[in-house]
Write an enzyme that holds these catalytic residues in place. Structure first.
Site, short mmCIF file in Angstrom:
data_model
loop_
_atom_site.label_atom_id
_atom_site.label_comp_id
_atom_site.label_asym_id
_atom_site.label_seq_id
_atom_site.Cartn_x
_atom_site.Cartn_y
_atom_site.Cartn_z
CB SER A 1 -0.90 0.01 1.24
OG SER A 1 -1.57 1.26 1.39
CE1 TYR B 1 -4.04 -2.46 5.18
CE2 TYR B 1 -3.06 -0.37 4.53
CZ TYR B 1 -3.68 -1.56 4.20
OH TYR B 1 -3.93 -1.86 2.89
#
Length: 270
Positions: free
Chosen positions: A141, A155
């Site tokens: 990401s 995350y």
């Protein structure tokens, strides 16, 4: 036996994983489709056979189970075909804050998004090197290129680890016929934000142009993998953000990410 090579895709039942499976089938691959929801995998398998002549092995597995990677490897081996592509895509997030989220949920994130990808890579990469051909795409990401965001504390760090592990593995496999790349999307139109309960916040915080389509992300990620690029960041706006954060002093980068977390209601705006 099919003359098509076999690709394993985790998290193939929706979103980017589903789009990657479709794109791989269109490029001539057969699929091993891994996710929890067997009925969705079966529907996808039927579509891939109808549209692209691809056969699929259905692997209804939950990667929160530490034994799942070994079962996946065994199921593929039982079919007598090596997986010569591995797409580590399965993932999710928790946006309720580090302290307010039960540790078992953090543990599940670490297992699914960090331990399982590394174990699957460790299990499958040796055969790729022996065959002199392999493809490994780790779906990370753009968050992995930025300071960690409050409220979704683990995350970004998990994705950062995945990016760095990708680069190390890429270095190890140079000249072996195995290509390794990290795909770093930003916001993508998928079920991801519905699952973590942040759909309303992110939809109101960011305009339509800030969102990418899963099929576009999948195509760009696979193109970058074939081209031998170490990292791909779909979307010009995401590339600008990543470049800007690399140039900013750490205190300013932190302030920008904190403002982002405030817009999403994950930390106070003061």
């Amino acid at each position: 036996m099919s003359g098509r090579r076999l690709a394993l895709v985790t998290g193939a039942s929706a979103g980017i994983g589903q789009a990657l499976a479709r794109e791989l089938a269109a490029r001539g691959w057969d699929l091993a489709l891994a996710a929890r929801r067997a009925e969705r995998l079966e529907a996808l398998a039927a579509e891939l056979e109808r549209d692209h002549g691809a056969s699929s092995l259905i692997l209804a597995e939950d990667l929160t189970d530490p034994a799942a990677p070994a079962r996946i490897e065994a199921a593929i081996a039982a079919r007598g075909r090596p997986a010569l592509a591995l797409i580590n895509n399965a993932g999710f997030s928790r946006t309720t804050g580090f302290s307010d989220t039960p540790w078992v949920q953090h543990q599940a994130m670490l297992q699914v998004m960090l331990t399982a990808p590394m174990e699957l890579t460790h299990r499958l990469a040796p055969t790729m090197k022996t065959e002199g051909f392999g493809r490994i795409l780790n779906v990370a990401s753009v968050a992995g290129l930025l300071p960690a965001t409050g409220g979704d504390t683990l995350y970004g760090p998990i994705k950062s680890f995945l990016i760095k592990a990708t680069l190390g593995l890429r270095m190890e496999t140079e000249g072996s016929g195995v290509k390794v790349s990290a795909l770093c999307p930003g916001y993508v139109l998928s079920e991801f934000h519905d699952v973590n309960g942040s759909r309303d916040q992110v939809s109101s915080a960011y305009p339509a142009w800030a969102w990418s389509r899963a099929d576009e992300v999948a195509r760009e990620g696979l193109d970058a993998l074939e081209a031998g690029k170490p990292i791909s960041i779909p979307g010009a706006h995401n590339r600008v953000v990543a470049d800007l954060m690399r140039l900013l002093p750490p205190s300013l980068a932190y302030a920008q990410v904190r403002r982002h977390a405030g817009r999403l209601g994950r930390v106070s705006r003061t």
